[in-house]
Design a protein around this motif. Sequence first.
Motif, PDB file in Angstrom:
ATOM      1  N   GLY A   1      41.990  52.393  34.874  1.00  0.00           N
ATOM      2  CA  GLY A   1      42.313  51.994  33.516  1.00  0.00           C
ATOM      3  C   GLY A   1      41.723  50.644  33.155  1.00  0.00           C
ATOM      4  O   GLY A   1      41.019  50.000  33.942  1.00  0.00           O
ATOM      5  N   PRO A   2      42.022  50.155  31.950  1.00  0.00           N
ATOM      6  CA  PRO A   2      41.411  48.914  31.471  1.00  0.00           C
ATOM      7  C   PRO A   2      41.721  47.688  32.312  1.00  0.00           C
ATOM      8  O   PRO A   2      40.951  46.737  32.328  1.00  0.00           O
ATOM      9  N   GLY A   3      42.863  47.684  33.012  1.00  0.00           N
ATOM     10  CA  GLY A   3      43.236  46.506  33.790  1.00  0.00           C
ATOM     11  C   GLY A   3      42.797  46.534  35.238  1.00  0.00           C
ATOM     12  O   GLY A   3      43.163  45.643  36.019  1.00  0.00           O
ATOM     13  N   ALA A   4      41.994  47.515  35.624  1.00  0.00           N
ATOM     14  CA  ALA A   4      41.661  47.719  37.041  1.00  0.00           C
ATOM     15  C   ALA A   4      41.014  46.498  37.682  1.00  0.00           C
ATOM     16  O   ALA A   4      41.278  46.175  38.842  1.00  0.00           O
ATOM     17  N   SER A   5      40.151  45.819  36.957  1.00  0.00           N
ATOM     18  CA  SER A   5      39.392  44.728  37.576  1.00  0.00           C
ATOM     19  C   SER A   5      40.257  43.508  37.876  1.00  0.00           C
ATOM     20  O   SER A   5      39.842  42.623  38.640  1.00  0.00           O
ATOM     21  N   TRP A   6      41.454  43.415  37.309  1.00  0.00           N
ATOM     22  CA  TRP A   6      42.345  42.282  37.559  1.00  0.00           C
ATOM     23  C   TRP A   6      43.416  42.613  38.608  1.00  0.00           C
ATOM     24  O   TRP A   6      44.061  41.724  39.125  1.00  0.00           O
ATOM     25  N   ARG A   7      43.587  43.890  38.894  1.00  0.00           N
ATOM     26  CA  ARG A   7      44.673  44.323  39.770  1.00  0.00           C
ATOM     27  C   ARG A   7      44.258  44.207  41.240  1.00  0.00           C
ATOM     28  O   ARG A   7      43.086  44.325  41.577  1.00  0.00           O
ATOM     29  N   ARG A   8      45.241  43.998  42.116  1.00  0.00           N
ATOM     30  CA  ARG A   8      44.998  43.947  43.557  1.00  0.00           C
ATOM     31  C   ARG A   8      45.848  45.010  44.235  1.00  0.00           C
ATOM     32  O   ARG A   8      47.012  45.216  43.865  1.00  0.00           O
TER      33      ARG A   8
END
Length: 328
Positions: A179-186
């Motif tokens: 989803g749109p937030g994937a690059s910020w998630r760990r």
Amino acid sequence: MTTPAVPRADAAETLRRHADHPSGFLALNSGTRHHHGGDDRGLIAYTLRGRHAIQFGGPFAPPAHRAALLAEFRAAVPARLTVAQLRAADIPLYAGQGFAVNQIGSTYAIDLAAFTTRGRALAKVRQNTARARREGVTVTELAQGEGEDPELSAIDAAWLRDKGRHVKELRFLIGERGGPGASWRRTFVARREGRTIGYISYSPAYGARSGWLYDLTRRRPDSPVGTVELINLTALTRFQSEGAGWLHLGLTPFAGLAAEHDPPAASRTLARVVGLLAEHGRAVYPARSQEAFKLKWDPQVIEPEYAAFEGGVSPTAVWNLMRATRAI
């Protein structure tokens, strides 16, 4: 300006600057719509169900602009509004505009500067993580871009099957892989004998208690006792070493309910319904087990979170809130 269910490129930056909410990052979820203020100083996150709109959190905007943004949103979206996961600071804004406001659960947070595994409070965590290690469980953080591993999707499916046919995965109130937030998630994963057996994803948490949000957690039904605790302890220790302030454990619906938390604008009928769900609603949501897990970490902060209903509570509004969040 109201947008389709695809976040604008600057939505993440708007949340970083203005979302004083431990779960505010969830406004980036796939399928969540955004209303951006005319002056681009904030946004409102929501979804639609027929003639009803379900808003997530309050207006994510500077304090001086929040009331105007809410009024603009209500004028732009011709739908009766229900709001989930309001914080106590949001109550005057909504109660003052005629909304009924009731507690729907509680959220929990760990002060990473004060956290230690020593002492009686964390005895169960120590016991369970030691057991998982003895059984060969190891934990690592996935590299960026590995969150869409098919093995994790298989864990999701096994987790839901094990919970039973009446339990559905929440959406709109929790995060997601991809989803749109994937690059910020760990994402931290547990493995045993070369097989992935569980994972937890963490999202950024903004505002006065910034840090990370314990977001999505899944494990295989046959994973050893202590697997989830070992994943979380590994991630927590990593965040501590990086200087993060807080680890938020998120909202548990129907947990930590107390009459003193409900404001004068609360609906007594809804308070009784939520109380019954907390007492007897295991098929709806496993509130007791979720609350017990979070209390196991000895959180320093436990706060009520609220739902607000435009024009008072109606059966349709409550039903739409439950359906939009997949609580039923």
